[in-house]
Design a protein around this motif. Structure first.
Motif, short mmCIF file in Angstrom:
data_model
loop_
_atom_site.label_atom_id
_atom_site.label_comp_id
_atom_site.label_asym_id
_atom_site.label_seq_id
_atom_site.Cartn_x
_atom_site.Cartn_y
_atom_site.Cartn_z
N SER A 53 25.85 23.23 42.10
CA SER A 53 25.24 21.98 41.65
C SER A 53 24.53 21.30 42.83
O SER A 53 23.74 20.41 42.66
CB SER A 53 26.29 21.04 41.06
N LEU B 198 24.41 21.42 35.24
CA LEU B 198 25.08 22.66 34.81
C LEU B 198 25.78 23.40 35.96
O LEU B 198 26.58 24.30 35.71
CB LEU B 198 24.08 23.64 34.18
N GLY B 199 25.44 23.05 37.18
CA GLY B 199 26.02 23.78 38.32
C GLY B 199 25.22 25.03 38.67
O GLY B 199 25.61 25.79 39.56
N LYS C 212 34.29 35.81 40.79
CA LYS C 212 35.02 34.53 40.69
C LYS C 212 36.38 34.64 41.39
O LYS C 212 36.78 33.75 42.14
CB LYS C 212 35.20 34.16 39.22
N HIS D 133 33.70 25.67 46.88
CA HIS D 133 33.93 25.03 45.57
C HIS D 133 32.63 24.74 44.84
O HIS D 133 32.61 24.67 43.61
CB HIS D 133 34.75 23.76 45.75
N LEU E 10 31.62 28.17 43.43
CA LEU E 10 32.62 28.56 42.42
C LEU E 10 32.48 27.73 41.14
O LEU E 10 32.55 28.28 40.03
CB LEU E 10 34.02 28.39 43.02
N GLY E 11 32.28 26.43 41.28
CA GLY E 11 32.11 25.57 40.11
C GLY E 11 30.92 26.02 39.27
O GLY E 11 31.01 26.15 38.04
N CYS F 156 31.63 29.34 37.53
CA CYS F 156 32.49 29.16 36.35
C CYS F 156 31.70 28.60 35.17
O CYS F 156 31.93 28.96 34.02
CB CYS F 156 33.66 28.23 36.68
N SER F 157 30.75 27.71 35.48
CA SER F 157 29.92 27.14 34.42
C SER F 157 29.06 28.24 33.78
O SER F 157 28.96 28.35 32.55
CB SER F 157 29.05 26.03 35.01
#
Lengths: 361, 361
Positions: free
Chosen positions: B172, B199-200, B277, B329, B332-333, B336-337
């Motif tokens: 993001s 959305l990241g 991930k 992070h 990773l965020g 995951c999105s």
């Protein structure tokens, strides 16, 4: 007369809700004055020693004195605090927490979140336990003495004896994309000055019970907020140590003696964080900006070798927005970062094996 | 004379490295002119039809004409492109990709990353496959015709016939905390204008093979960059559809007929993303700011019902920083999105069951 004698020097008063109803027709002016003077003294004492905010209510035909046992929370470690002329949360003795609605739209948005969350059937039951119980709103005398709307919630620490508490604001970004430019600029500055941007979370405050004689280790909020990554690691270790302030006093590091019972195990904080993570990998209902995780455990129990009664709760929902079908990648990223910090502490203290945040049960 | 005849109208030329050495002492002026004219025509044709950048090198005693088969990549969908007087990547016919070093510190930092990554023994072998093979650096004639240092990498699409390719910038936030204020402001603006913040991740470009007659569906880059969440969902569906451009032509949505073979299955894109991930939940070596995931598959194979040869690669490491013991992070965020978007498409197309990104094998 239902007012119990006030114990002095105790750390916590356990009183039932007390009231005194005085019929002026049956009392002399002198007696009434005497009563008011008596309650005035109690009120001062409560305010001075225990943080209670008793209320005096005068009616036409009666003088009704209510000491309803509202007080400032014993274990608040972050957020707005009640002070002289300042609104802040109050608690009563029945396990309820009264949070004053913030004056701008934050207050109404937090209520909107609680209303939505309470009625949303898509929230799994095992996830509800991570949120405070919501009892609605109530206009009541606030900590400033004047009427103010409050959100009525479960008091999360009411059933705990000497709890240790830590408040961690999750997310590398505390602002929603649709926030105003001024608000974004303000948050961005705070996020960059703290560890939010670098770690994906920041510690907002903590309080660690040591023993009855020493009381609590509670580092200054401003210090906590300005910490760097290494300090955060230290504070997370302090939180589960029997000597949390030892580093500054003796040069020795914290012993992490409670890491296993607080962070580890099938009911420990790490296991609860992993449960939350699984939900955040899938839920697209809410985005929890500027929301905190509260870690709590009963230090007295843990030090005696019993269970720590460790618990994780989510609090502060004034900036929750609609997820619009997208996961909360900002919260999830920060949560995963925090999980890694906790896993590392467990690994270092030999109470943990494996990788990728798997708990050894 | 080793130059192979140039096929016209083909979508890809397969030539061995060709050269022509002409000794002026053994040739008349007329023959030399004729040769140069001949190569001039070829050069124009190559440039016009195939994107080749042949080089003419004149020496003192010889006129050496080298057509070294360097060309602009056929399947580039994002990033700097070679153009008139503009540096951009080139590929050769042996499967190598030459990326010009960016002039500021981005170039040297990307080299530093590849050098570090190549020699880092903490990178698991199953993770290395997600990165292009690094062959070092080389000073060579770039797409502008003058000498320039290049990073020599594996050409990721060289072995594929009619590949479909998508470039997705993850995170993001595309700026590192230690970047300059001016750079942060520039990135923040782009992140907020695109879907990075919401959305990241953001789609930087894509190209979907339809059939030999129709060629490729390749929406305009500026359109792709400015998309909103719903457009991103549509583009991710288009990528695995036999009718990717149908929405604009017929009003029908994309059929997602290839979702199962490209996104699903034990070797599909989702399975690869989940493998990445797991590593990102644990690795604290690098933070991959402004890095992209490249999705590729062989559309020709997939349409015939065979395997799709789907592959995920990480590219663009000009803004990688040291992880300093903290997980990435931000990446990773976003990852995951993206996983949730892909899982949703698989769930909708009935090729997937379960929740939380678990692949049905």
């Amino acid at each position: 007369m239902f007012l119990k004698p006030l114990p002095t020097g105790s750390t916590r008063i356990r009183c039932c809700c007390s009231s005194k109803s005085v019929d002026p027709l049956s009392q002399s002016q002198k007696n009434l004055s005497s009563d008011l003077e008596y309650y005035g003294c109690i009120k001062q004492k409560l305010r001075r020693t225990q943080g209670y905010k008793p209320r005096l209510v005068f009616n036409f035909s009666t003088v009704l004195v209510i000491i309803d046992m509202l007080k400032t929370p014993d274990h608040q470690v972050a957020g707005h605090e009640a002070g002289l002329g300042k609104l802040g949360p109050l608690i009563d003795d029945s396990g309820r927490f009264y949070k004053p609605l913030q004056s701008d739209k934050r207050g109404s948005e937090e209520v909107a979140f609680y209303e939505s969350f309470s009625s949303n059937t898509n929230i799994p039951e095992h996830i509800r336990k991570f949120f405070p119980i919501y009892y609605g709103t109530k206009i009541m005398k606030g900590s400033t003495g004047s009427d103010h709307p409050h959100i009525v919630l479960q008091d999360l620490t009411s059933a705990r004896l000497n709890p240790s508490v830590m408040d961690i604001k999750i997310g590398s970004r505390t602002w929603a994309p649709e926030a105003s430019e001024a608000y974004i600029a303000k948050c961005l500055k705070k996020d960059r000055e703290s560890t939010s941007t670098s770690l994906g979370f920041r510690i907002s405050g903590l309080k660690v019970y040591i023993c009855d004689e020493s009381g609590f280790y509670k580092p200054d909020r401003n210090y906590v907020r300005k910490t760097g990554p290494d300090d955060v690691r230290l504070l997370l270790r302090n939180f589960v140590s029997s000597n949390p302030s030892s580093d500054s006093e003796t040069g020795l590091g914290p012993d992490c003696s409670l890491a296993s019972s607080v962070y580890g195990g099938p009911n420990g904080i790490l296991a609860q964080l992993l449960e939350l993570k699984t939900w955040f990998e899938d839920q697209t209902i809410y985005h929890f900006y500027a929301c905190s995780l509260l870690f709590m455990f009963d230090n007295g129990l843990a030090l005696k070798g019993g269970g720590s009664n460790a618990e994780v709760k989510l609090i502060d929902f004034a900036h929750v927005t609609d997820g619009n079908g997208v996961i909360d990648h900002n919260f999830l990223g920060g949560l995963c970062s925090l999980i890694k910090f906790i896993s590392d502490i467990l690994a270092e203290t030999n109470d943990y094996t494996g990788t990728n945040g798997q708990v050894e049960l």
